[in-house]
Motif scaffolding. Structure first.
Motif, PDB file in Angstrom:
ATOM      1  N   ASN A   1      34.540  64.103  43.453  1.00  0.00           N
ATOM      2  CA  ASN A   1      34.990  64.423  42.111  1.00  0.00           C
ATOM      3  C   ASN A   1      33.890  64.135  41.108  1.00  0.00           C
ATOM      4  OD1 ASN A   1      37.588  64.758  43.223  1.00  0.00           O
ATOM      5  ND2 ASN A   1      37.803  62.533  43.173  1.00  0.00           N
TER       6      ASN A   1
ATOM      7  N   ALA B   1      58.918  37.356  42.629  1.00  0.00           N
ATOM      8  CA  ALA B   1      59.457  38.088  41.481  1.00  0.00           C
ATOM      9  C   ALA B   1      60.979  38.105  41.534  1.00  0.00           C
ATOM     10  CB  ALA B   1      58.903  39.513  41.457  1.00  0.00           C
TER      11      ALA B   1
ATOM     12  N   ILE C   1      54.027  41.631  37.496  1.00  0.00           N
ATOM     13  CA  ILE C   1      53.185  42.631  38.173  1.00  0.00           C
ATOM     14  C   ILE C   1      53.821  44.013  38.069  1.00  0.00           C
ATOM     15  CG2 ILE C   1      52.440  43.396  40.454  1.00  0.00           C
ATOM     16  CD1 ILE C   1      51.486  40.697  41.007  1.00  0.00           C
TER      17      ILE C   1
ATOM     18  N   PRO D   1      32.289  44.621  37.978  1.00  0.00           N
ATOM     19  CA  PRO D   1      31.711  45.954  38.179  1.00  0.00           C
ATOM     20  C   PRO D   1      31.601  46.737  36.878  1.00  0.00           C
ATOM     21  CG  PRO D   1      33.460  45.548  39.746  1.00  0.00           C
ATOM     22  CD  PRO D   1      33.494  44.427  38.770  1.00  0.00           C
ATOM     23  N   ALA D   2      32.630  46.640  36.041  1.00  0.00           N
ATOM     24  CA  ALA D   2      32.610  47.409  34.802  1.00  0.00           C
ATOM     25  C   ALA D   2      31.506  46.900  33.881  1.00  0.00           C
ATOM     26  CB  ALA D   2      33.966  47.308  34.113  1.00  0.00           C
TER      27      ALA D   2
ATOM     28  N   GLY E   1      38.335  65.056  47.825  1.00  0.00           N
ATOM     29  CA  GLY E   1      36.940  65.440  47.981  1.00  0.00           C
ATOM     30  C   GLY E   1      36.098  64.761  46.915  1.00  0.00           C
TER      31      GLY E   1
ATOM     32  N   PHE F   1      37.383  41.523  38.945  1.00  0.00           N
ATOM     33  CA  PHE F   1      37.955  42.711  38.339  1.00  0.00           C
ATOM     34  C   PHE F   1      37.020  43.269  37.265  1.00  0.00           C
ATOM     35  CE2 PHE F   1      41.647  45.215  37.044  1.00  0.00           C
ATOM     36  CZ  PHE F   1      42.283  45.344  38.246  1.00  0.00           C
ATOM     37  N   LEU F   2      36.423  42.349  36.509  1.00  0.00           N
ATOM     38  CA  LEU F   2      35.635  42.807  35.369  1.00  0.00           C
ATOM     39  C   LEU F   2      34.170  43.039  35.702  1.00  0.00           C
ATOM     40  CD1 LEU F   2      37.147  40.691  32.465  1.00  0.00           C
ATOM     41  CD2 LEU F   2      37.631  43.041  33.144  1.00  0.00           C
TER      42      LEU F   2
ATOM     43  N   MET G   1      29.902  38.162  52.909  1.00  0.00           N
ATOM     44  CA  MET G   1      31.016  37.988  51.975  1.00  0.00           C
ATOM     45  C   MET G   1      31.006  36.604  51.339  1.00  0.00           C
ATOM     46  SD  MET G   1      34.157  40.132  52.185  1.00  0.00           S
ATOM     47  CE  MET G   1      33.597  40.477  50.566  1.00  0.00           C
TER      48      MET G   1
ATOM     49  N   SER H   1      45.983  54.534  32.885  1.00  0.00           N
ATOM     50  CA  SER H   1      45.020  55.378  33.585  1.00  0.00           C
ATOM     51  C   SER H   1      45.326  56.848  33.340  1.00  0.00           C
ATOM     52  CB  SER H   1      44.974  55.051  35.086  1.00  0.00           C
ATOM     53  OG  SER H   1      46.256  55.037  35.628  1.00  0.00           O
TER      54      SER H   1
ATOM     55  N   ARG I   1      35.703  53.731  48.286  1.00  0.00           N
ATOM     56  CA  ARG I   1      36.696  54.750  48.640  1.00  0.00           C
ATOM     57  C   ARG I   1      37.018  54.709  50.121  1.00  0.00           C
ATOM     58  NH1 ARG I   1      37.094  59.483  45.334  1.00  0.00           N
ATOM     59  NH2 ARG I   1      37.591  60.684  47.180  1.00  0.00           N
TER      60      ARG I   1
ATOM     61  N   PHE J   1      37.608  51.916  38.187  1.00  0.00           N
ATOM     62  CA  PHE J   1      37.445  50.792  37.266  1.00  0.00           C
ATOM     63  C   PHE J   1      36.907  49.549  37.967  1.00  0.00           C
ATOM     64  CE2 PHE J   1      39.008  47.187  34.751  1.00  0.00           C
ATOM     65  CZ  PHE J   1      38.397  47.492  33.550  1.00  0.00           C
ATOM     66  N   VAL J   2      37.557  49.115  39.024  1.00  0.00           N
ATOM     67  CA  VAL J   2      37.120  47.896  39.711  1.00  0.00           C
ATOM     68  C   VAL J   2      35.922  48.179  40.607  1.00  0.00           C
ATOM     69  CG1 VAL J   2      37.855  46.017  41.205  1.00  0.00           C
ATOM     70  CG2 VAL J   2      39.468  47.042  39.639  1.00  0.00           C
TER      71      VAL J   2
ATOM     72  N   PHE K   1      34.338  35.392  49.973  1.00  0.00           N
ATOM     73  CA  PHE K   1      35.253  34.925  51.003  1.00  0.00           C
ATOM     74  C   PHE K   1      35.038  33.430  51.272  1.00  0.00           C
ATOM     75  CE2 PHE K   1      36.077  34.530  55.649  1.00  0.00           C
ATOM     76  CZ  PHE K   1      37.445  34.710  55.584  1.00  0.00           C
TER      77      PHE K   1
ATOM     78  N   ILE L   1      54.737  38.206  46.774  1.00  0.00           N
ATOM     79  CA  ILE L   1      54.880  38.592  45.361  1.00  0.00           C
ATOM     80  C   ILE L   1      56.297  39.096  45.110  1.00  0.00           C
ATOM     81  CG2 ILE L   1      54.127  40.208  43.586  1.00  0.00           C
ATOM     82  CD1 ILE L   1      51.353  40.090  44.746  1.00  0.00           C
TER      83      ILE L   1
ATOM     84  N   THR M   1      51.936  47.152  36.671  1.00  0.00           N
ATOM     85  CA  THR M   1      51.782  48.413  37.404  1.00  0.00           C
ATOM     86  C   THR M   1      52.096  49.593  36.498  1.00  0.00           C
ATOM     87  OG1 THR M   1      52.520  47.262  39.370  1.00  0.00           O
ATOM     88  CG2 THR M   1      52.484  49.645  39.459  1.00  0.00           C
TER      89      THR M   1
ATOM     90  N   CYS N   1      54.360  36.841  38.994  1.00  0.00           N
ATOM     91  CA  CYS N   1      54.671  37.828  40.017  1.00  0.00           C
ATOM     92  C   CYS N   1      55.619  38.892  39.480  1.00  0.00           C
ATOM     93  CB  CYS N   1      55.293  37.168  41.240  1.00  0.00           C
ATOM     94  SG  CYS N   1      54.100  36.244  42.190  1.00  0.00           S
TER      95      CYS N   1
ATOM     96  N   ALA O   1      42.126  55.658  39.677  1.00  0.00           N
ATOM     97  CA  ALA O   1      41.599  55.307  38.361  1.00  0.00           C
ATOM     98  C   ALA O   1      41.319  53.816  38.254  1.00  0.00           C
ATOM     99  CB  ALA O   1      42.578  55.745  37.270  1.00  0.00           C
TER     100      ALA O   1
END
Lengths: 484, 265, 454
Positions: free
Chosen positions: A444, C253, A205, A67-68, A442, A64-65, A1, A216, C301, C296-297, A4, C249, A209, A202, C291
């Motif tokens: 997909n 908030a 968020i 992998p894409a 399962g 975050f970005l 890691m 999505s 799983r 995406f990230v 980390f 968080i 969400t 915060c 999703a």
């Protein structure tokens, strides 16, 4: 890691920054803290924040970005002819990812060195043999292996650059903040501005969400509606998915099951919950209240899987053996009635504790006025308290309805999986949530309409419950304002 | 107006409506009312005065057993209405409250139309045999509460939409419509402006012709203006009870004197 | 004074209805009191129905699940024959490790037959299949581990407590009777009688089943060996993530919204948004997790990290709502006092308001955690339903290892054929409910202990 470790290094640097910043501020005024603009701690915090925050933000965005971006660039190197007949680009990519996994564990186990691994070819008997001996046999075609290697290479480059950049950023922040540490530097104001920014981040968020949910659902639903006509989805009366193609994915049977079960649940829960709330708030002594109210709150916290199991193991067979079979109405353990009744039991504490709050918000002066005229308690409740509380109670019922519609585990275990439109409550029917679970558990394939339909169902569910919630919360809010 | 009431004050009613003997009230451990003995006359306005927290409202709420709705409250002693003990086991507080109506400190119209507010009492007690009779009761009560002319064109509008003074008169009309024998008023003007207050005070004087009215007030001027009899409460004790004029001009007890002259309270 | 001063509008009253005595209830009063009593009875009936339904629920779960905490073991002497376990005879652990569990199964089978013969038990129609399927598939594996750990045992006869199959276990829990055994392809009347005989002999014991809590899940035909160890650890990891993320968080908030936010459109939107988010069906959060975090990230799983993130997003609104209520209940005079001596708003909040609101915040957090602990639907979508038998490693690496979760394990077991799994599902529910009860009691305790009345 490695990430980390980078995080740890940055945090350690920030901690050092805190100490250094504080002592630097103090030494500049010969230890007399009164000559500083802010308390010494704020100078420390300023350095710590400047060190850690930019680096950590960079890391989060990067991770975050990455992998894409890697996925896209690997995907673009696979030419269309490298995709075999009957497979999709997605399948080839996930194969490449699996091989990349094996190769990286081969490197970490020392089976292959990193250069050897990167130079590995499909016809390289020695390398492949060593992999096989280590239980990591790789059977693949050159383009896929190439993609996997490219994948690993980019990942490695990514983490190296991430390390360099974030450490550089942390170091710069550290030096800059330390240089700014002077007695008249307004450290407290800066630190408080930064903290305020963090607080705002915060709070947003919650918005992120919602945005994430909407995005999505909408994106995948658009994919679905490209593959499947929306008229057939919204107005189709048949639900027969088959992964071989030719599926009929009409939503109406699911909607019917959802609403049927919800109505039964509400018919059970609303009268009982409401009467229980009335008794609790108008008749029960404070001692009874102080025991029963927390008990109801605990009951409201029983997870729905418990009710689901109860429906599956106890209520379903009971309804089948005692009511449905003797009356010749069906012989299925899972039925609309089972799910509806159990969901009703689940909703009772919910309805009663919401109604209790709402009934208690009706001012005591109205009750006094009515009692002072010589009406009985029940007359007071029926003719004064309930009409006054009606909007709030309607709001509570709508919230309960939204819960019933979105409930998953009880219907998964209690209602069955038969998509049909029938009036007989002792037959198995199914709901939107059951099918979302069914289509998404399962393995997909996110390119087939049979999987993607789950997102369209999710969108329908979200819009349905959101509408109910907004309306209900609006009513309840207006109601509360009236008595404040 | 003032002269008229002075004349009327001399017409002493001697028919006793309510008798209270050795009444004690406890809130949990707190002894809120101690040994109260009082005779309240019919067709008379009786004022309860005293510093806040002296127990005057508590005692008022005993007369129609509104204290029953408070769990920790306990009443001892004897209160009789027309010679019948209202704390007798056989007495239904609901039936009692139909005879002893109550108007509260804050106007509390129900969130219903003006008409339904007034018709509420007659409906639950079954006073009207038909719609026409109910209409008649509503009109008479609203007239009796000096509100009819102001609301006759909007009887179906919500009672909560009226002004504070109108709301309080609506509450009085609501109480009057039940045809009580005694009307209890718990600081009925404390939430009203001076003009609304004078309207309600005039109304109270009118009501005396039909009912025995008991009014709790924190204003000595109000007590002097509207009442024939006055009772002064202090720390849960009934200190002095007598003709209003006597209490204000010639108090017997030094505590009454101090209160009236403004030294306590 | 309009109508009052009108001449002739002396309040004319309707005829008094109650000229009768107070001491006798009028007919109408009696009717009304009867209606009152009926209404009250409806209330009591409603509470009674609710309580009965919940008692029924609890009793049926406890009745079905109690069996999971007891398990039947056979205690017989097992001869660890050297020819089977150490064919080369050199006691080399590496060589011995090549002997698979199946051979040890034969050892157990032989030992059982020998024991039957020695004890002189005669059962009509007892076949090889009956003795063979007597033990759990897990028993030989455990014997093998025992022998590999202690090669001294080879060649000796050891008294072994071996796990029996779920059918044998069911015979002592009322699940399997002689009649059902006759119809069941996995057991037989002869096996049933053998078990009864062994029980009389004291060779079969049903005792507390600690393995249920500590061992991982087992495959479809080894219900007797399935445990909730991995599920508990997975749930624990997720709760850890939820606590680490959601508490700071959520508190941050709430502080912003309650103490700093200006009243404008944006804060209105955030407020409405949070209230609605609290009522969004949990399964929608599962779709979000699938999703956003997995597709995406690219997070793996079935891992606690994804589950923890999804549950964090789900729990946040609950924590924010209760934290705001706690902050709101701190009286403004405290803030005024702190601001009055020259503290900044940030200092006021962190030095005075937050410590005073802490008990309320913790209570809300615990309740939010309890909610998250019982949540199932979103975890199904992010693959937590997978069959996992290896424990995840220690954090932080363990957060990225596949794991299960308690409620998902329950769901998982309900989908399997062997009725013994249904018993285990109820058993797992009991464990889950005990955790939840403890958390709720802790929350109630905190509230009672630190509650302030201002």
């Amino acid at each position: 890691m490695p990430v980390f470790w980078i995080v740890l290094i940055v945090l350690a640097l920030a901690a050092a920054g805190y100490v250094l910043g504080q002592s630097r501020a103090l030494t500049q005024v010969d230890g007399d803290a009164r000559k500083l603009h802010s308390r010494p701690g704020y100078y420390g915090w300023n350095v710590a924040f400047s060190t850690a925050l930019p680096a950590l933000v960079l890391m989060v965005i990067w991770l975050f970005l990455q992998p894409a971006i890697i996925g896209n660039s690997v995907s673009s190197t696979i030419s269309d002819d490298a995709i075999p007949e009957g497979q999709t680009r997605g399948i080839v990519l996930s194969e490449a990812a699996q091989i990349a996994d094996k190769l990286s564990s081969a490197v970490s186990q020392g089976v292959l060195s990193r250069p050897e691994m990167m130079a590995l070819r499909v016809d390289d008997a020695d390398g492949m043999g060593r992999l096989k001996d280590a239980g990591l046999a790789v059977l693949t075609r050159p383009p896929v292996l190439g993609a996997a290697q490219q994948y690993l290479g980019m990942q490695r480059m990514g983490s190296i650059w991430l390390g360099i950049l974030s450490l550089a950023l942390a170091g710069t922040g550290f030096a800059w903040a330390l240089m700014r540490t002077k007695p008249d530097f307004r450290a407290r104001n800066v630190v408080e501005r930064v903290m305020r920014g963090m607080l705002i981040a915060c709070s947003s968020i919650a918005i992120a969400t919602t945005l994430g949910i909407v995005l999505s659902l909408v994106f995948e639903s658009i994919h679905f509606f490209r593959l499947y006509q929306w008229q057939h989805f919204f107005f189709g009366t048949e639900w027969t998915p088959s992964f071989g193609g030719g599926s009929k994915l009409g939503m109406l049977p699911l909607l019917w099951g959802t609403l049927y079960i919800s109505v039964i649940a509400l018919l059970f829960a609303v009268p009982i919950g409401l009467f229980a709330a009335i008794y609790m708030s108008e008749y029960a002594s404070p001692r009874v209240r102080s025991v029963v109210k927390p008990a109801i709150e605990i009951l409201a916290g029983i997870p729905t899987i418990v009710y689901g199991l109860f429906a599956l193991v106890t209520v379903g067979p009971m309804i089948r053996d005692w009511i449905a079979s003797p009356l010749g109405l069906g012989n299925s353990g899972s039925s609309v009635m089972t799910a509806g009744l159990v969901m009703g039991v689940m909703l009772v504490p919910f309805v009663s504790s919401l109604s209790d709050d709402i009934i208690n918000a009706v001012p005591q002066s109205l009750r006094d006025g009515s009692l002072g005229l010589g009406s009985t308690r029940s007359e007071t409740i029926r003719q004064v308290v309930l009409p006054a509380a009606l909007p709030g109670i309607v709001g509570a019922v709508l919230l309960a309805a939204s819960r019933a519609i979105g409930e998953t585990m009880i219907v998964v275990l209690g209602a069955g999986a038969m998509a049909q439109i029938s009036g007989n409550p002792f037959e198995a029917m199914t709901t939107i949530t059951v099918k979302i679970v069914g289509q998404l558990t399962g393995d997909n394939d996110f390119a087939s309409p049979e999987t993607l339909v789950a997102f369209a169902l999710g969108l329908t569910l979200f819009v349905l419950t959101l509408g109910l919630n907004i309306f209900a919360l609006y009513i309840v809010r207006k109601y509360r304002e009236q008595y404040e | 107006m003032n002269d008229m009431s002075l004349v009327e004050r001399r017409l002493v009613q001697d028919e006793i409506k309510i008798t209270a003997r050795d009444v004690q009230v406890f809130y949990g451990e707190k002894h809120a009312i101690k040994d109260v003995n009082v005779d309240i006359l019919d067709k008379t306005v009786t004022a309860f005065i005293g510093p806040s927290g002296c127990g005057k409202s508590t005692f008022l709420r005993c007369i129609n057993r509104m204290n029953d709705t408070i769990d920790i409250c306990r009443v001892e002693g004897r209160i009789a209405l027309d010679g019948e003990d209202i704390y007798d086991r056989r007495v239904d507080p609901v039936q009692l409250r139909a005879k002893v109506g109550m108007v509260f400190q804050k106007p509390n119209p129900f969130p219903k139309s003006i008409y339904d507010n007034v018709a509420y009492g007659p409906r639950i007690h079954g006073l009207a045999r038909g719609r026409a009779e109910l209409d008649e009761i509503v009109e008479k009560s609203l007239r009796g509460a000096a509100l009819w002319n102001e609301v006759k064109d909007r009887l179906q509008e919500p009672g909560t939409g009226l002004s504070g003074g109108q709301q309080q008169r609506l509450c009085i009309a609501r109480a009057v419509a039940t045809a009580p024998e005694v009307l209890l008023m718990d600081e009925p003007c404390s939430a009203l402006d001076p003009i609304a207050t004078s309207q309600v005070e005039e109304l109270i004087d009118q009501l005396r012709q039909e009912f025995s009215v008991v009014i709790v007030t924190h204003s000595m001027q109000q007590a002097a203006r509207v009442s024939q009899k006055t009772a002064f409460f202090h720390l849960g004790n009934l200190v002095e009870y007598g003709e209003t004029d006597d209490i204000f001009t010639n108090p017997q007890d030094p505590r009454t004197e101090s209160y009236i002259s403004g030294r306590i309270g | 004074m309009t109508d009052a001063t009108d001449p002739g509008t002396i309040p004319a009253q309707p005829a008094r209805h109650t000229s009768g005595s107070l001491l006798t209830a009028s007919a109408r009063t009696k009717r009304r009191n009867a209606a009152e009593a009926r209404f009250k009875a409806y209330g009591i009936a409603a509470i009674a129905i609710a309580v009965l339904a919940l008692c029924f629920l609890m009793s049926s779960i406890v009745r079905d699940g109690a069996g999971a905490f007891r398990q039947t073991y056979a205690s017989i002497p097992v001869t660890v024959s050297a020819e089977v376990v150490d064919p080369k005879g050199n006691r080399d652990p590496a060589e011995m490790a090549k002997v698979i569990s199946l051979s040890y199964g034969k050892l157990l089978d032989d030992s059982l037959k020998a024991w039957i013969a020695a004890e002189n038990i005669r059962i009509e129609g007892l076949s090889d299949a009956d003795t063979k399927s007597f033990f759990s598939g897990e028993a030989p594996a455990r014997l093998r581990n025992m022998v590999l750990a202690d090669p001294e045992l080879v060649g000796q006869t050891v008294e072994m407590t071996a796990l029996t199959s779920s059918r044998i276990d069911g015979m002592f829990k009322g699940r399997v009777t002689e009649e059902t055994a006759a119809l069941d392809s996995k057991t037989s009347v002869a096996q049933f009688r053998l078990a009864q005989a062994m029980k009389e002999n004291g060779a079969l014991v049903t005792k507390f089943n600690g393995d249920f809590i500590t061992k991982p899940d087992a495959s479809d035909n080894r219900a007797e060996a399935a445990g909730i160890g991995v599920a508990i650890l997975g749930s624990f990891y997720m709760m850890l993530i939820v606590l680490i993320l959601a508490l700071p968080i959520g508190v941050a908030a709430s502080i912003y919204l309650e103490e700093f936010a200006p009243k404008n459109r944006l804060t209105d939107v955030i407020e409405v948004n949070i209230a609605n988010l609290a009522a969004v069906p949990s399964i929608v959060f599962g779709i979000l997790g699938l999703a956003a975090f997995i597709n995406f990230v690219g997070l793996p799983r079935s891992t606690p990290v994804v589950g923890g993130l999804v549950l964090t997003l789900m729990t946040l609104p609950t924590i924010i709502i209760s934290t705001r209520a706690a902050l709101k209940s701190v009286p403004p005079s405290i803030r005024d006092a702190a601001l009055g001596v020259g503290a900044s708003r940030m200092q006021t909040v962190f030095h005075h308001v937050l410590p005073l609101a802490m008990p309320g915040i913790l209570t809300g957090t615990i309740i939010g955690l309890a909610q998250a602990l019982g949540e199932t639907a979103p975890l199904l979508l992010i693959g937590m339903v997978a069959f996992v038998t290896t424990f995840p490693a220690a954090p932080p690496e363990g957060f990225f290892d596949p794991a299960s979760a308690l409620p998902v394990q329950v769901y998982n077991w309900t989908q399997r054929a062997d009725p013994a799994f249904s018993e285990r599902a109820s058993g797992a529910i009991i464990v889950l409910l005990i955790f939840l009860l403890c958390m709720n009691l802790l929350a109630i305790f905190l509230r009672r202990r630190f509650e302030r009345r201002w």
